[in-house]
Write a protein that holds these residues in place. Structure first.
Motif: not given
Ligand code: SAH
Length: 336
Positions: A261, A286-287, A290, A295, A311
């Motif tokens: 990120n 996936i959570k 997030e 996403e 993602f």
């Protein structure tokens, strides 16, 4: 040829016996007169002997034997004559395939033994390498990235051993997931900058025209950056794409994805390929992503053996965010 006298009481049913040259082993004490009597019984005996010999031959069938007194031509009595059995010129070796193989091996004893030794050695070597790969693999899946870094620092041969085993493993798969990632990236503009996190031997960089930052715990090539992918030296928001191909090892995946990120541009993409059996629950994975500011764009969980995810970075999370560490199940390869 010498005739011999037949006693008168034998007058009836007697016959003159002519002896051909006989080279058999007759003892000198034998009574010649008895020969005529013997001649009849000998035929019988010879028949028995023949049967016995045949049985013996059958029992020793498959083993090449040198001529012995038992299998040298024997004499037999025919019509009152002791005849020497003619030597059968076309004697065949009767061998079973197994005995033939044993014989060939015996003949080639030396080269065969060294060949056998070589193949045994390479088998042992392969087993040892396989064992070492599985041991390292299990470690990398069950420790955090700092410990993994230490593991490779303390054992400089470990990286090479791991990747030799990994290569063998890839050969057994119906597809190398990296090839699919290569295909996907080739569809993107060549100007995009890619980060290959846990690049291994750096195959991705060699397969695409884009600028690739290849990173791994150990650098096996000049263009590979040795680092823990949880803490790279890349400036913030440098990359367009971050790739994790079977490299989400360890128990602190949150640290890797928070680093992604940090170094990805907004809207930058994350490609993940992982072994299907590592997922207990795809949605909780996936959570977790997030939570790291991503996403889900698409997922392909239809391919047997591997799952593929894409993602997109939607938020700058920053590394100070407190996230519960998450991991996937270790992938333990079976003994070959
Ligand atoms: N992506 C490569 C290699 C996969 S093997 C390919 O598809 O061919 C997994 C790699 O991840 C190994 O080389 C291992 O050293 C690396 N790796 C695991 N944890 C890492 C970490 N914390 N930092 C950097 N590399 C890591």
């Amino acid at each position: 040829m010498k005739k011999f006298f037949v006693p008168s009481k034998w007058e009836k049913n007697t016959e003159t016996i002519k002896f051909a040259t006989f080279k058999g082993n007759l003892s000198g004490n034998e009574n010649i007169g008895q020969k005529a009597e013997d001649a009849k019984t000998k035929k019988k005996k010879n028949k028995n002997k023949k049967t016995k010999q045949k049985a013996k031959d059958t029992s020793t069938k498959g083993i090449a034997s040198a001529p012995t007194p038992q299998n040298t031509p024997i004499s037999k009595v025919k019509g009152g004559r002791i005849e020497k059995k003619k030597k059968n010129k076309k004697q065949k070796l009767q061998l079973t395939p197994a005995a033939a193989q044993a014989a060939v091996e015996l003949l080639n004893e030396t080269p065969n033994t060294s060949r056998a030794r070589e193949s045994l050695q390479s088998k042992f070597k392969e087993q040892l390498m396989g064992g070492r790969f599985r041991f390292l693999n299990e470690q990398l899946y069950t420790i955090d990235s700092l410990e993994a870094q230490q593991l490779f620092q303390e054992d400089p041969d470990a990286f090479g051993a791991y990747h030799e085993g990994y290569r063998h493993q890839v050969e057994k798969w119906p597809l190398n997931p990296l090839d699919r990632i290569v295909k996907m990236i080739r569809k993107l503009p060549k100007s995009l900058e890619i980060g290959d996190f846990g690049c291994g031997e750096g195959k991705l960089a060699k397969s695409i025209p884009n600028k690739v930052y290849s990173m791994d715990l150990v650098s096996c090539r000049d263009d590979i950056l040795a680092c823990d992918m949880a803490n790279t030296s890349l400036p913030p928001q440098t990359l367009d794409v971050a790739v994790y191909c079977l490299s989400l090892m360890g128990i602190n995946l949150n640290d890797y994805l928070l680093e992604a990120n940090r170094v990805l541009k907004m809207g930058g993409l994350v490609y993940i390929a992982e072994i299907q059996s590592r997922f207990e629950n795809v949605y909780s994975f996936i959570k977790c992503l997030e939570g790291c500011g991503f996403e889900l764009v698409k997922k392909d969980v239809s391919v047997k053996l591997f799952y593929f995810f894409q993602f997109k970075k939607v938020a700058n999370v920053g590394k100070v965010v407190r996230l519960k560490p998450f991991s996937l199940k270790p992938c333990l390869y079976r003994k070959r």
